[in-house]
Design an enzyme around this catalytic site. Sequence first.
Site, PDB file in Angstrom:
ATOM      1  N   VAL A  17      -2.029   3.743 -43.886  1.00  0.00           N
ATOM      2  CA  VAL A  17      -3.098   3.768 -42.880  1.00  0.00           C
ATOM      3  C   VAL A  17      -4.192   2.750 -43.222  1.00  0.00           C
ATOM      4  O   VAL A  17      -4.620   1.958 -42.378  1.00  0.00           O
ATOM      5  CB  VAL A  17      -3.711   5.187 -42.747  1.00  0.00           C
ATOM      6  CG1 VAL A  17      -4.736   5.208 -41.614  1.00  0.00           C
ATOM      7  CG2 VAL A  17      -2.635   6.237 -42.493  1.00  0.00           C
ATOM      8  N   ALA A  46     -11.199  -0.250 -51.980  1.00  0.00           N
ATOM      9  CA  ALA A  46     -10.933   0.313 -53.318  1.00  0.00           C
ATOM     10  C   ALA A  46      -9.496   0.827 -53.380  1.00  0.00           C
ATOM     11  O   ALA A  46      -9.052   1.569 -52.492  1.00  0.00           O
ATOM     12  CB  ALA A  46     -11.906   1.454 -53.606  1.00  0.00           C
ATOM     13  N   LYS A 106      -6.447  15.621 -44.342  1.00  0.00           N
ATOM     14  CA  LYS A 106      -6.359  17.042 -43.923  1.00  0.00           C
ATOM     15  C   LYS A 106      -6.303  17.980 -45.120  1.00  0.00           C
ATOM     16  O   LYS A 106      -6.864  19.071 -45.103  1.00  0.00           O
ATOM     17  CB  LYS A 106      -5.153  17.264 -43.020  1.00  0.00           C
ATOM     18  CG  LYS A 106      -3.814  16.928 -43.679  1.00  0.00           C
ATOM     19  CD  LYS A 106      -2.858  16.281 -42.728  1.00  0.00           C
ATOM     20  CE  LYS A 106      -2.125  15.183 -43.442  1.00  0.00           C
ATOM     21  NZ  LYS A 106      -1.570  14.170 -42.635  1.00  0.00           N
ATOM     22  N   ILE A 137      -3.418  11.273 -31.941  1.00  0.00           N
ATOM     23  CA  ILE A 137      -3.777  12.056 -30.741  1.00  0.00           C
ATOM     24  C   ILE A 137      -5.250  12.470 -30.803  1.00  0.00           C
ATOM     25  O   ILE A 137      -5.663  13.101 -31.780  1.00  0.00           O
ATOM     26  CB  ILE A 137      -2.904  13.329 -30.638  1.00  0.00           C
ATOM     27  CG1 ILE A 137      -1.422  12.956 -30.622  1.00  0.00           C
ATOM     28  CG2 ILE A 137      -3.280  14.151 -29.424  1.00  0.00           C
ATOM     29  CD1 ILE A 137      -0.497  14.156 -30.676  1.00  0.00           C
ATOM     30  N   GLU A 191       9.801  12.935 -46.529  1.00  0.00           N
ATOM     31  CA  GLU A 191       9.529  12.493 -47.905  1.00  0.00           C
ATOM     32  C   GLU A 191      10.696  12.892 -48.804  1.00  0.00           C
ATOM     33  O   GLU A 191      11.451  13.820 -48.477  1.00  0.00           O
ATOM     34  CB  GLU A 191       8.275  13.199 -48.435  1.00  0.00           C
ATOM     35  CG  GLU A 191       7.043  13.040 -47.578  1.00  0.00           C
ATOM     36  CD  GLU A 191       6.239  11.809 -47.931  1.00  0.00           C
ATOM     37  OE1 GLU A 191       6.523  11.197 -48.979  1.00  0.00           O
ATOM     38  OE2 GLU A 191       5.359  11.445 -47.134  1.00  0.00           O
ATOM     39  N   LYS A 206      -3.533  21.567 -40.913  1.00  0.00           N
ATOM     40  CA  LYS A 206      -4.025  21.118 -39.603  1.00  0.00           C
ATOM     41  C   LYS A 206      -4.461  22.307 -38.758  1.00  0.00           C
ATOM     42  O   LYS A 206      -5.455  22.234 -38.032  1.00  0.00           O
ATOM     43  CB  LYS A 206      -2.943  20.306 -38.893  1.00  0.00           C
ATOM     44  CG  LYS A 206      -2.668  18.986 -39.616  1.00  0.00           C
ATOM     45  CD  LYS A 206      -1.384  18.360 -39.129  1.00  0.00           C
ATOM     46  CE  LYS A 206      -1.087  17.053 -39.841  1.00  0.00           C
ATOM     47  NZ  LYS A 206       0.269  16.563 -39.577  1.00  0.00           N
TER      48      LYS A 206
END
Length: 438
Positions: A17, A46, A106, A137, A191, A206
Site C-alpha cells: 500500500v 520510513a 485494522k 470501499i 497468505e 473489521k
Amino acid sequence: MTDYRRLRVALLGAGAVGSQVASLLLRHGDELADRAGARLELAGIAVRDVDAPRDVDLPRELFTTDAETLITGSDIVIELMGGIEPARSHILLGLGSGTDVVTANKALLATHGPEIYEAAERVGASVYYEAAAAGAIPIIRPLRDSLAGDRVVRIMGIVNGTTNYILDRMDGEGADFADVLADAQRLGYAEADPTADVEGYDAAQKAAILASLAFHTAVPLEAVHREGITGVTADMIEEAREAGFVIKLLAVCERLGEGGPESISVRVYPALVPRDHPLGAVHGANNAVFVEAEAAGSLMFYGAGAGGVQTASAVLGDVVSAARRHIAGGTGVGESTRANLPIVSIGHVLTRYQITLEVSDEAGVLAAIAGLLSDGGVSVATLVQTVIPASDGTDRESARLIIGTHRATDSALSAAVDRLTASDVVERVVSVLRVEGE
Ligand code: NAP
C-alpha cells in the site's frame, strides 16, 4: 500554479500500500494540492531496509530508517507499516506532536483504538482510517458522517476477500476447501499462513471497527464472536445451493432490543445467505457491506477490499481530508462512543438455523426429532426429507433431513444439537448453519 501552503507528510511503510501511496502523492501532487487546498509534500518514507526493492520506482533520497525524526517534523503521518509495534508508538508520537494521522491498520485499531482516539482527542487532532475496513470501499466515512443523523440497525459485511474468493470458488466448482486454499495460496489470494483470514480474525477486527462506528460504542475485539470457514465442506455448499442459499463469511453487527433496553451483537461466522440477496452476488475476492438504517433503509457498498493501489485510494482520500482540516483549523472529529451500548454474548443472539441430519428412515423419527428440538424452545419452520438408499444392498435406508428453524437463541440451538447428537434416531449431524439476510 496557486501558491498553496505546504504540509509535510511522513509516510511510514512502503510495502504493497505504502509504495502506491507514495507514487500517487508524487504523480498527482498538483491535482491533490487543488483538492486539499494545500501542497502535500512527501517529507520522507520510513522503512526497515532503505535498499529493499519496491513495487514502484521512488526517489532513493526519500527513504529513511529514522521514523521518529520524520514524524516529529510533520503535519500529517500516514502509518502503513501494519502490526502493533512500532506502529502504535509512532502514531502516539505523531499525535503527541500535533500531527493528524492516517492509518489502514485494522489490527492496531481493533486492539488499541480507544488509546489512540483518546490521544488524538487530548490534542484536538484527528485519526482517519478509511482503508482499515474493506480496503478501497468507502464505508468508514458513510458510517461516521453520512449516516450520523440516522440509526444503523444492522450491518452485514463480506469484509475478507480471501475467504470470499475461497467460498466463491467452492460454490462455482464444487471443489473442497483444502484444494481451493492451496490454489489461492499459489495465486497470491491467500497468505502462506492463512490463519488470520480463514479463521475469521481479520474479519473480526473489521467488524469491531464497523460496529464501534455504527453504534457509537467502543467494541473491543474480545467482544466479537468469531468462527472461520475451515469447517465448510463441498457438501455443505451443495446443500446450500439446493436450498437456494450461498455460504458467505459474514461480519454481522446488529442493534438488539427493539422497544426495550438496547444492546448490540457483533459476530463473524459462515452463514447461509439467499442467492438473490445483494451479498449473494459478491464474487471473487470482492468485498461488500450491506447497511440497514432506520431512515435510509438498505444501502450496499461494494468493491475491492484489498490490493495495494486500490487501498491507496482510500488512504489518499483521508490525507486530503486531514489536509483540509489543517487548513480550516479547529479541533478534529473525535470518535463518538457516547451511546456505550452493552454488547451481548453470542448465546443470547436470535437467528434462524438450517440443520442437516442423517437419520434412520423409520416410523416416528420425525416426531422424535421435532420433540428434541422443541424441548429447548427451537421450533421447525421447514423440513425437506430425502431417502438415502443403503450402500450395503440391504433395505436399511437412511433419510437426510434439512430442517429450517424459526429464530432461536444460539444457546438453545447448541443445546438442541447436543440432544440430537446423543439421540439414537440421529445417525449424523451433517451441518448446522445460521441463516442471515432473509
Ligand atoms: P507490507 O507490504 O508488509 O509493507 C509494510 C511496510 O512497512 C514495509 O515497507 C516495511 O519496510 C515497513 N515496516 C514494517 N515494519 C517496520 C518497522 N518496524 N520499521 C520501519 N518500517 C517497517 O504491508 P501492506 O500490505 O502495505 O499493509 C500496510 C497496512 O495496510 C497494514 O496495516 C494492512 O493491514 C493495511 N491494509 C493492507 C491492504 C492490502 O491490500 N495490502 C488492504 C487494506 C489494509 P521494509 O519494506 O523495509 O520491510
